[in-house]
Design an enzyme around this catalytic site. Structure first.
Site, PDB file in Angstrom:
ATOM      1  N   ASP A   1       0.912  -1.148   0.000  1.00  0.00           N
ATOM      2  CA  ASP A   1       0.000   0.000   0.000  1.00  0.00           C
ATOM      3  C   ASP A   1       0.946   1.192   0.000  1.00  0.00           C
ATOM      4  O   ASP A   1       1.540   1.509   1.040  1.00  0.00           O
ATOM      5  CB  ASP A   1      -0.889   0.005   1.249  1.00  0.00           C
ATOM      6  CG  ASP A   1      -1.872   1.165   1.195  1.00  0.00           C
ATOM      7  OD1 ASP A   1      -1.441   2.285   0.863  1.00  0.00           O
ATOM      8  OD2 ASP A   1      -3.066   0.952   1.468  1.00  0.00           O
ATOM      9  N   HIS A   2       1.123   1.812  -1.148  1.00  0.00           N
ATOM     10  CA  HIS A   2       2.244   2.754  -1.240  1.00  0.00           C
ATOM     11  C   HIS A   2       2.053   3.980  -0.345  1.00  0.00           C
ATOM     12  O   HIS A   2       3.027   4.666  -0.033  1.00  0.00           O
ATOM     13  CB  HIS A   2       2.545   3.130  -2.700  1.00  0.00           C
ATOM     14  CG  HIS A   2       1.620   4.125  -3.299  1.00  0.00           C
ATOM     15  ND1 HIS A   2       0.401   3.797  -3.832  1.00  0.00           N
ATOM     16  CD2 HIS A   2       1.738   5.472  -3.461  1.00  0.00           C
ATOM     17  CE1 HIS A   2      -0.181   4.888  -4.301  1.00  0.00           C
ATOM     18  NE2 HIS A   2       0.597   5.913  -4.085  1.00  0.00           N
TER      19      HIS A   2
ATOM     20  N   HIS B   1      -5.762   2.762   0.851  1.00  0.00           N
ATOM     21  CA  HIS B   1      -5.034   3.911   1.400  1.00  0.00           C
ATOM     22  C   HIS B   1      -5.805   4.642   2.504  1.00  0.00           C
ATOM     23  O   HIS B   1      -5.245   5.009   3.533  1.00  0.00           O
ATOM     24  CB  HIS B   1      -4.727   4.930   0.287  1.00  0.00           C
ATOM     25  CG  HIS B   1      -4.122   4.324  -0.945  1.00  0.00           C
ATOM     26  ND1 HIS B   1      -3.180   3.332  -0.896  1.00  0.00           N
ATOM     27  CD2 HIS B   1      -4.316   4.582  -2.270  1.00  0.00           C
ATOM     28  CE1 HIS B   1      -2.818   3.000  -2.135  1.00  0.00           C
ATOM     29  NE2 HIS B   1      -3.497   3.735  -2.981  1.00  0.00           N
TER      30      HIS B   1
HETATM   31  O1  LIG Z   1      -3.192   3.718  -5.701  1.00  0.00           O
HETATM   32  C1  LIG Z   1      -3.471   4.693  -6.361  1.00  0.00           C
HETATM   33  O2  LIG Z   1      -2.912   5.867  -6.037  1.00  0.00           O
HETATM   34  C2  LIG Z   1      -2.832   6.922  -6.975  1.00  0.00           C
HETATM   35  C3  LIG Z   1      -2.514   8.181  -6.176  1.00  0.00           C
HETATM   36  O3  LIG Z   1      -1.280   8.001  -5.533  1.00  0.00           O
HETATM   37  P1  LIG Z   1      -0.401   9.240  -5.115  1.00  0.00           P
HETATM   38  O4  LIG Z   1       0.775   8.665  -4.425  1.00  0.00           O
HETATM   39  O5  LIG Z   1      -0.056   9.964  -6.392  1.00  0.00           O
HETATM   40  O6  LIG Z   1      -1.247  10.115  -4.234  1.00  0.00           O
HETATM   41  C4  LIG Z   1      -4.113   7.074  -7.744  1.00  0.00           C
HETATM   42  O7  LIG Z   1      -3.950   8.019  -8.779  1.00  0.00           O
HETATM   43  C5  LIG Z   1      -4.496   5.759  -8.360  1.00  0.00           C
HETATM   44  O8  LIG Z   1      -5.768   5.871  -8.998  1.00  0.00           O
HETATM   45  C6  LIG Z   1      -4.562   4.676  -7.313  1.00  0.00           C
HETATM   46  O9  LIG Z   1      -4.670   3.407  -7.970  1.00  0.00           O
END
Ligand SMILES: O=C1O[C@H](COP(=O)(O)O)[C@@H](O)[C@H](O)[C@H]1O
Ligand SMILES: NC(=O)C1=CN([C@@H]2O[C@H](COP(=O)(O)OP(=O)(O)OC[C@H]3O[C@@H](n4cnc5c(N)ncnc54)[C@H](OP(=O)(O)O)[C@@H]3O)[C@@H](O)[C@H]2O)C=CC1
Length: 498
Positions: free
Chosen positions: A179-180, A242
């Site tokens: 989960d980045h 997230h």
């Molecule tokens: O996991 C996801 O995250 C991105 C947004 O990530 P961020 O680190 O740029 O805030 C999102 O655009 C994408 O739809 C989703 O799959």
């Protein structure tokens, strides 16, 4: 120092290019990798090693936070990279892959350690795991870790099925679910800030906190990902993972030890305490499901979601999701967590605002002035920092009170060059630290919560609530806060907001 072969499945894809190769390069430049490593890129399309290395270099030039090295140093780094064309359904191909990895293991002295990164569509995760086993890739004395991308299933049953497939091959402790958001500097800082400051802990509960607001807003639309997104929607794409993880970080109890399992035990207790919606009406009342329509931003007309590439022209998929969430435990009973995320909103921002209860109305200072509540803001993106809004005496003799800010900007302390989320997570997986990866029970509880919302939406068979591209989403997201006497606090840097 890490000694391992990294096998990147999906090495010709977007994620590998934008995140994984740059992350490996940063780890190398910062001396975290040493020389005992190899990277094998895997995908179906044909590539020679030279072509692959040149693709990697291009990705690094475009996306890495370190400059691409000069030729001599570059060649030294690039020697660690190999490519093999492999369809993940080809078991024989996996046997050949095993031969290649054994060779690299000997050449780079990696002790039989293997990290399998699946930058692939999730439908392929199960087959890859089986073929890794069939191909003999798990038969070394070193460690074998599987790093997988989201989405982890579409709902609880599909997630259970996928998990069952992976668990036939890998132990839970060897599965690293990305989960980045958990790799972001300021998301990791939530725990440290909470548990390392003695003045915070006594205030961190329903006696002192009025509400918590979490915003993950994006300006982009669905870009090239219409096919995936139209199936997933904001609830599954951002909410299930997230957003609920951020609630868990904010609401968890202090872990008894700084051990990954103890930390994840505390997070899972939060997810288990989420108040489930008891009826479709309850979902309707506390959840907003929005979809963007055409709207003008900076003089440019942006298309409606239904007109985006690979999106069903009658799509009911939500591009905006907002909810009032309760964590029903002693610490948080009665405190609403307002969460919102959406595409085509006015700013790309990730922020958590903690609104404290105001001082009692009857006291002298509050009778004389309209006092603003204290706010504590974790700024995750684009600025990284912590901001505390308090009240202090106005300058001069007027006796007035004015809001002041204690503002810590992580970005200006260390610059914008802090490690990217994928860098931290890849490094953690290679070191065997699973703290910031989601454990199966966390994923399962999150799906349970989200599935109830999705079910209510399916039952309703209604259009989502439409909002203009470039606006802050459906008006009802404001009304839900207003019912409790609250409002969305302006996003940092935005003076005005509906
Ligand atoms: O996991 C996801 O995250 C991105 C947004 O990530 P961020 O680190 O740029 O805030 C999102 O655009 C994408 O739809 C989703 O799959
Ligand atoms: N891109 C992003 O920013 C993010 C992606 N993710 C997730 O990461 C994963 C990968 O996403 P992304 O890189 O965008 O996807 P892409 O479609 O860009 O890449 C998919 C990769 O899979 C390979 N592939 C497809 N089928 C096979 C097969 N049968 N055998 C071997 N290789 C195959 C493709 O290569 P080839 O065609 O040559 O075989 C390609 O390298 C997905 O799970 C996605 O949800 C998650 C968060 C963000």
């Amino acid at each position: 120092m890490i000694g391992a072969v990294f096998l990147i499945f999906g090495a010709t894809g977007d994620l590998a290019k934008r995140k994984l190769f740059p992350a490996i390069y940063s780890m190398y430049r910062e001396g975290k990798l040493g020389e005992n490593f190899a990277v094998v890129g895997l995908a179906r399309r044909p590539r020679s090693n030279d072509e692959f290395r040149s693709d990697v270099r291009e990705a690094i030039v475009e996306f890495a936070r370190h400059d691409a090295a000069e030729n001599g140093e570059w060649n030294k780094f690039a020697e660690h990279f190999q490519y093999m064309s492999l369809d993940i359904h080809n078991v024989e191909g996996f046997r050949q892959l095993n031969g290649l990895v054994n060779e690299l293991d000997r050449k780079f002295d990696t002790n039989g350690n293997r990290l399998f990164y699946l930058a692939l569509a999730p439908e392929l995760f199960g087959d890859v795991s089986f073929n890794l086993r069939e191909g003999g890739l798990l038969q070394t004395t070193g460690w074998h870790r599987l790093v997988i991308e989201k989405p982890f299933g579409y709902d609880l049953p599909t997630a259970q099925k996928l998990n069952g497939q992976l668990r036939q091959v890998f132990e839970e402790s060897d599965i690293y679910r990305i989960d980045h958001y958990l790799g972001k500097e300021m998301v990791q800082n939530i725990g440290v800030f909470r548990f390392a400051n003695s003045f915070i802990e006594p205030l961190w509960n329903n006696k002192h906190i009025a509400n918590i607001q979490i915003t993950l807003s994006e300006t982009v639309g669905v870009e090239e990902r219409g096919g995936y997104y139209d199936h997933a929607g904001a609830l599954r794409d951002m909410g299930q993972n997230h957003m609920l993880q951020m609630i868990a970080m904010m609401a968890m109890e202090p872990p008894s030890r700084m051990h990954p399992e103890d930390i994840r035990d505390e997070k899972v207790k939060v997810l288990r305490s989420l108040r489930a919606f008891e009826s479709d009406e309850a979902v309707k009342e506390d959840v907003v499901r929005g979809q963007y329509v055409q709207g003008e931003v900076n003089g440019k007309m942006l298309p409606a979601y239904r007109d985006e590439d690979k999106v069903n022209p009658d799509s009911h998929t939500e591009t905006y999701f907002m909810a009032r969430v309760f964590v029903d435990n002693f610490r948080w009973a009665g405190v609403p967590f307002y969460i919102r995320t959406g595409k085509r909103l006015p700013s790309k921002t990730t922020e958590v605002v903690v609104e404290f209860k105001n001082i009692p109305d009857g006291v002298y200072l509050a009778e004389k002035q309209k006092l603003e509540p204290n706010l504590l803001v974790f700024r995750v993106h684009p600025e990284e920092g912590i901001y505390f809004k308090m009240n202090a005496k106005d300058q001069g003799a007027s006796g007035g009170i004015t809001p002041i800010a204690l503002d810590f900007s992580h970005s200006s302390e260390v610059g914008f060059n802090t490690p990217e989320a994928y860098e931290r997570l890849l490094y953690d997986a290679a070191r065997g630290d699973s703290t910031y990866f989601t454990r199966w029970d966390e994923v399962a509880h999150a799906w349970e919560y989200v599935d109830r919302i999705a079910q209510a939406w399916r039952n309703a068979e209604e259009d989502p609530e439409f909002y203009a591209a470039g606006s802050w989403g459906p008006e009802r997201a404001n009304e839900i806060l207003a019912k409790n006497g609250f409002k969305w606090w302006p996003i940092f840097g935005q003076a005005t907001q509906r």
